[in-house]
Write a protein that holds these residues in place. Structure first.
Motif, mmCIF file in Angstrom:
data_model
loop_
_atom_site.group_PDB
_atom_site.id
_atom_site.type_symbol
_atom_site.label_atom_id
_atom_site.label_comp_id
_atom_site.label_asym_id
_atom_site.label_seq_id
_atom_site.Cartn_x
_atom_site.Cartn_y
_atom_site.Cartn_z
ATOM 1 N N VAL A 53 0.851 -1.188 0.000
ATOM 2 C CA VAL A 53 0.000 0.000 0.000
ATOM 3 C C VAL A 53 0.886 1.237 0.000
ATOM 4 N N LEU A 54 0.702 2.078 -1.016
ATOM 5 C CA LEU A 54 1.506 3.298 -1.145
ATOM 6 C C LEU A 54 0.800 4.510 -0.561
ATOM 7 N N THR A 55 -0.474 4.686 -0.914
ATOM 8 C CA THR A 55 -1.228 5.839 -0.414
ATOM 9 C C THR A 55 -2.646 5.402 -0.072
ATOM 10 N N ILE A 56 -3.254 6.176 0.835
ATOM 11 C CA ILE A 56 -4.654 5.953 1.197
ATOM 12 C C ILE A 56 -5.343 7.305 1.259
ATOM 13 N N GLU A 57 -6.418 7.455 0.476
ATOM 14 C CA GLU A 57 -7.216 8.683 0.488
ATOM 15 C C GLU A 57 -8.600 8.351 1.026
ATOM 16 N N GLU A 58 -9.007 9.058 2.087
ATOM 17 C CA GLU A 58 -10.330 8.847 2.673
ATOM 18 C C GLU A 58 -11.376 9.580 1.837
ATOM 19 N N LEU A 59 -12.376 8.847 1.325
ATOM 20 C CA LEU A 59 -13.445 9.447 0.520
ATOM 21 C C LEU A 59 -14.587 9.864 1.432
ATOM 22 N N GLU A 60 -15.033 11.092 1.300
ATOM 23 C CA GLU A 60 -16.079 11.639 2.163
ATOM 24 C C GLU A 60 -17.430 11.610 1.454
ATOM 25 N N GLY A 61 -18.493 11.750 2.251
ATOM 26 C CA GLY A 61 -19.842 11.891 1.701
ATOM 27 C C GLY A 61 -20.573 10.589 1.478
ATOM 28 N N PHE A 62 -20.077 9.494 2.033
ATOM 29 C CA PHE A 62 -20.745 8.206 1.864
ATOM 30 C C PHE A 62 -21.199 7.677 3.233
ATOM 31 N N LYS A 63 -22.175 6.746 3.212
ATOM 32 C CA LYS A 63 -22.752 6.247 4.450
ATOM 33 C C LYS A 63 -21.744 5.443 5.268
ATOM 34 N N LYS A 64 -20.755 4.851 4.616
ATOM 35 C CA LYS A 64 -19.747 4.081 5.333
ATOM 36 C C LYS A 64 -18.365 4.545 4.890
ATOM 37 N N PRO A 65 -17.360 4.320 5.717
ATOM 38 C CA PRO A 65 -16.000 4.760 5.354
ATOM 39 C C PRO A 65 -15.503 4.055 4.095
ATOM 40 N N ILE A 66 -15.005 4.833 3.167
ATOM 41 C CA ILE A 66 -14.465 4.297 1.916
ATOM 42 C C ILE A 66 -13.079 4.895 1.714
ATOM 43 N N ARG A 67 -12.149 4.043 1.239
ATOM 44 C CA ARG A 67 -10.771 4.495 1.036
ATOM 45 C C ARG A 67 -10.370 4.240 -0.419
ATOM 46 N N PHE A 68 -9.667 5.207 -0.970
ATOM 47 C CA PHE A 68 -9.121 5.078 -2.322
ATOM 48 C C PHE A 68 -7.618 4.892 -2.174
ATOM 49 N N CYS A 69 -7.111 3.717 -2.595
ATOM 50 C CA CYS A 69 -5.729 3.325 -2.334
ATOM 51 C C CYS A 69 -4.954 3.193 -3.636
ATOM 52 N N THR A 70 -3.669 3.441 -3.539
ATOM 53 C CA THR A 70 -2.756 3.048 -4.613
ATOM 54 C C THR A 70 -1.832 1.983 -4.055
ATOM 55 N N VAL A 71 -1.647 0.919 -4.828
ATOM 56 C CA VAL A 71 -0.917 -0.247 -4.356
ATOM 57 C C VAL A 71 0.122 -0.640 -5.393
ATOM 58 N N ASP A 72 1.341 -0.855 -4.924
ATOM 59 C CA ASP A 72 2.422 -1.315 -5.794
ATOM 60 C C ASP A 72 2.302 -2.826 -5.938
ATOM 61 N N VAL A 73 2.053 -3.307 -7.162
ATOM 62 C CA VAL A 73 1.962 -4.748 -7.421
ATOM 63 C C VAL A 73 3.098 -5.220 -8.310
ATOM 64 N N GLY A 74 4.138 -4.371 -8.468
ATOM 65 C CA GLY A 74 5.270 -4.758 -9.296
ATOM 66 C C GLY A 74 4.873 -4.917 -10.754
ATOM 67 N N PRO A 75 5.457 -5.878 -11.451
ATOM 68 C CA PRO A 75 5.142 -6.066 -12.880
ATOM 69 C C PRO A 75 3.871 -6.878 -13.132
ATOM 70 N N ALA A 76 3.140 -7.230 -12.065
ATOM 71 C CA ALA A 76 1.994 -8.125 -12.228
ATOM 72 C C ALA A 76 0.901 -7.514 -13.080
ATOM 73 N N ASN A 77 0.784 -6.163 -13.109
ATOM 74 C CA ASN A 77 -0.283 -5.541 -13.911
ATOM 75 C C ASN A 77 0.170 -5.203 -15.323
ATOM 76 N N GLY A 78 1.430 -5.556 -15.660
ATOM 77 C CA GLY A 78 1.925 -5.343 -17.014
ATOM 78 C C GLY A 78 2.523 -3.974 -17.259
#
Length: 842
Positions: A53-78
């Motif tokens: 996990v590289l970054t976590i952004e908390e998204l506001e305005g929703f009924k439950k906590p939601i997070r927008f993340c960026t994740v390093d998966v190496g070369p697995a995504n091409g």
């Protein structure tokens, strides 16, 4: 017992092509009941990789906590670029290693992963939890957070061992050895004819005088106690993935490293263990029976009042564990806690390992007494190998040193009660005689050696039983081992030849005729359990002094809510009726034949009869004398429509007359005609209840009741309105019958029909009038039928008119009008005398 195939291969070199189904077939042939083979990871398809996990952004305005993340998966995504993922879990932080499933993958349950827009962002995959990957029991309840040493982009399918086969074995009560990988591996090795790598073959140091002090006050309850100590444990150490996955596949939750290791060794070797936080143990460990009034709070948080028969583990303060069942909360291994001020991690750093052997009966009774079944108690009550205790303790110590950085203290405590190996004498041809197959001495000895026995001798063998098979106690047990390993499928199939002239008894034939008669009348047989709660008699409306309230209670009932044996069939039938109506079957007719139970007039305790010979007549009589009285009854219930509506006309609902007719149909199978009187009894409506009688040896005897159920009973059981029921004592019917029912003779002469209409008081039952007519008409009467009931101005107040059709016939002649009229007049005269009936219009 859940057995992962990958784990099993560590002890037996199975061919690489062997699948779980193949192993299942071999074990079933050897006598183990392998219920299922679970395919873990079936349908799973990658890419499924380790991500950071590289970054976590908390998204506001929703009924439950939601997070927008960026994740390093190496070369697995091409591309090597960070993967953008929306996630609702909160148990991970920036820098954590997690499991990421990328678009194009398929998770268990045929759940295809694709990029999708959600919460205003596009999520390119998922950060996975153990539930989503089908990993089994888990304590985190959230995202899988991996140890930091795993590299980004690593294939998580192999890392988490997600693809495997698990054999689920239903272990019988006598095969406690198969509640371990060691035991199942031994059976597998025998089935395949391969060598076994026994995990219990470890170098174990000899006991010495400076181990942790232990005092065993009850050597019968505990004949072996091994204690080992490990210090310097890292409180932050966590169970490695391979250890957690093996526990999960075996059906257990990973908890903490020390606990996981004891559970792992228990599954591996079959020896239950317990780890105590040494800093919380006050003085020597003791084993004794509990004292009256002692209390113990077990690991599940429940405070338990101990029984003097309970075997307990103690220290200077008192009980610290219920032996062989569950440890106490006061010496529990502590979870690691970080001090918020100093940052110091605190937790258990030194443990005392207990590996003991307890009496199976004592553990079984304690577990049932406290309603506390554990993985340990299940094994102890089925039989644990006492010789494996030292090896299990050593294996636990080795894993704690390896995985938690601990140091094993040199002290080894081992208290052993002297005992000799068990030996059984058996003729070498005994298995041949039991199976009816000639195995030969060499095969018998070879098979016994495969299960761990030592066999000596020629015609008479002396067999020494291995410590892990406490169920082998007599020659027949040894014969069973030989037969099952040689293959039950190889036993010849020979049908027994019954001697001529034997078959069903007349009693059995009657029961079958009754069942066929009711089934032919549209009833469905619905057997029920014979257990009831005493409160059901209140629901049935039985009086306080009713004999049916006197029940036989079970000492060890299946359910504490139903501890008594039934005295009537109605509770089970009414419960089945309610269940069927509740599921949409509104037109129901059910019946049951079965025993009911009444206390014996001479209560007592039944003697244990011998099994090595036929009991004497006196012994059987003494047993019968204390058994409950068990007459066989037949009962039936009806609700809804008895005849369906259709193009042929209107239908009609079931009523009390249908219940009475069902009873008459039963009686006819015994060659009897029931006498019907108006009555009043418990569950039946007081105005629509029929008392049913027969006349064994001329004595009027009540045989049962039929009619419409009382509205209070209908409400108590949740039944449809106007539900009906009947119940008869089949034993009384059989006694009143005349044996084999004779087919009626058919007369070739014509019938003479005479109709009569009689006026009686409104309170006089029609059945009483019918009985009087039948008696008065004599032998010429073939049948009688009520075809009309009328009340009104023409009959007078408080009166009713009953019209009957009388059919007369003689077997040897045509009746004259005078004979038929005379028989009719005699019938009317008898009705007038018995019921006060008057010919209508006279």
């Amino acid at each position: 017992m859940r057995v992962p195939l990958s784990w099993l291969r560590e002890y037996v070199d199975l061919p690489a092509t062997e699948t779980g189904r193949d192993v299942q077939a071999r074990l079933v042939d050897a006598g183990l009941e392998v219920e299922t083979v679970e395919q873990l990871g079936a349908g799973l398809k990658g890419p499924l990789v380790v991500g950071k996990v590289l970054t976590i952004e908390e998204l506001e305005g929703f009924k439950k906590p939601i997070r927008f993340c960026t994740v390093d998966v190496g070369p697995a995504n091409g591309t090597g670029e960070p993967q953008e993922i929306v996630c609702g879990a909160r148990n991970f932080a920036v820098g954590d290693k997690v499991v990421v499933v990328l678009p194009g993958a398929v998770l268990p349950g045929d759940f295809a992963i694709a990029a999708r827009k959600t919460y205003g962002k596009t999520s390119h995959g998922m950060i996975c939890s153990s539930d989503e990957l089908g990993m089994g029991p888990d304590t985190t309840g959230g995202i899988i957070v991996l140890p930091p040493e795993h590299e980004v982009g690593t294939d998580a399918i192999a890392l988490l061992e997600l693809v495997d086969e698990v054999l689920d074995i239903a272990v019988t009560a006598n095969r406690g050895d198969c509640l371990s990988m060691r035991g199942v591996a031994r059976e597998t090795a025998i089935a395949y004819g391969l060598p076994l790598r026994d995990p219990a073959l470890l170098d174990v140091p000899a006991p010495n005088s400076y181990g942790y002090p232990v005092k065993v006050a009850d050597p019968i309850g505990c004949d072996r106690f091994t204690a080992r100590t490990v210090t310097g444990l890292d409180p932050e150490a966590r169970s490695p993935i391979w250890l957690q996955r093996r526990l999960q596949k075996a059906g257990m939750r990973p908890i903490s490293l020390a606990v996981d290791i004891t559970n792992y060794v228990m599954i591996e070797l079959g020896q239950p263990l317990h780890a105590y936080d040494r800093s919380l143990v006050d003085g020597p460990i003791g084993v004794r029976r509990a004292e009256a009034g002692e209390l113990l709070t077990t690991l599940d948080g429940t405070k338990r009042k101990l029984d003097p028969a309970d075997l307990v583990i103690t220290d200077n303060r008192g009980p610290i564990g219920l032996a062989g069942v569950m440890g106490g909360a006061n010496t529990e291994i502590a979870d690691s806690v970080t001090d918020p001020e100093t940052g110091e991690v605190k937790g258990t750093t030194e443990v005392v390992i207990e590996a003991a052997h307890f009496d199976a009966v004592a553990i079984a009774r304690a577990a049932r007494r406290h309603k506390l079944t554990s993985e340990a108690s299940k094994r102890f009550e089925r039989g644990v190998d006492p010789q494996a205790a030292a090896a299990a303790a050593q294996r636990t110590v080795d894993l704690l040193v390896l995985l938690a950085g601990g140091t094993a203290e040199a002290g080894v405590t081992e208290i052993v009660s002297p005992s000799a190996p068990r030996s059984i004498s058996m003729r070498a041809d005994h298995p041949d005689r039991v199976a009816g197959v000639e195995y030969g001495r060499e095969s018998v000895v070879r098979r016994l050696q495969q299960v761990g026995c030592d066999a000596y001798g020629q015609d008479e063998l002396v067999v020494t039983v291995p410590s892990w098979r406490p169920d082998l106690t007599e020659p027949n047990d040894l014969a069973e081992e030989v037969i099952r390993l040689e293959g039950y499928a190889n036993l010849p199939s020979t049908l027994p030849k019954p001697p001529a002239g034997r078959g069903l008894t007349e009693r059995q034939r009657l029961h079958r005729r009754v069942g066929r008669a009711l089934a032919g009348a549209g009833f469905t047989e619905a057997p029920s359990y014979p257990f009831v709660a005493e409160s059901v008699f209140d629901q049935l409306g039985l009086d306080a002094g009713d004999p049916n309230r006197e029940v036989v209670k079970l000492v060890n009932p299946l359910s504490d809510e139903e501890p008594a044996l039934r005295t009537t069939l109605l509770p089970g039938l009414l419960a089945t009726l309610r269940r069927n109506v509740g599921r949409g079957s509104h037109d129901v007719a059910l019946f049951e034949t079965g025993l009911v139970f009444h206390p014996s007039s001479t209560p007592g305790v039944a003697a244990r009869l011998p099994v090595d010979r036929r009991p004497t007549d006196e012994e059987i009589a003494s047993l019968d004398a204390v058994l409950p009285v068990q007459p066989r009854h037949v009962g039936a219930v009806l609700a809804g429509a008895r005849e369906q509506a259709g193009w042929w006309g209107k239908g009609r609902p079931a009523d009390w007359a249908d219940a009475v007719e069902a009873a008459r149909a039963v009686a006819r199978e015994a060659g009897l005609e029931l006498a019907v009187d108006q009555g009043q009894y418990g569950p039946w409506h007081p105005g629509r209840c029929a008392e049913l009688y027969v006349f064994p040896e001329g004595v009027k005897t009540l045989v049962g009741h039929a009619g419409e159920l009382h509205p209070r009973v209908v409400k108590a059981f949740g039944l449809p309105a106007r539900s009906c029921a009947m119940e008869l004592n089949l034993d009384v019917l059989e006694q009143a019958g005349e044996g084999v029912v004779q087919a009626p003779s058919i007369s070739t002469f014509p019938v003479a029909t005479q109709d009569v209409a009689l006026v009686v008081d409104a309170s006089v039952p029609a059945a009483a009038v019918e009985n009087a007519l039948r008696v008065g008409a004599g032998e010429l009467l073939e049948s009688i039928r009520l075809f009309d009931v009328y009340s009104g101005e023409q009959t007078g107040a408080g009166k009713k008119s009953l019209a009957y059709a009388l059919r007369f016939r003689a077997a040897d002649r045509t009746l004259t009008v005078e004979e038929a009229s005379a028989a009719r007049d005699a019938a009317v005269a008898q009705a007038a005398e018995s019921t006060g009936a008057v010919l209508r219009g006279a």
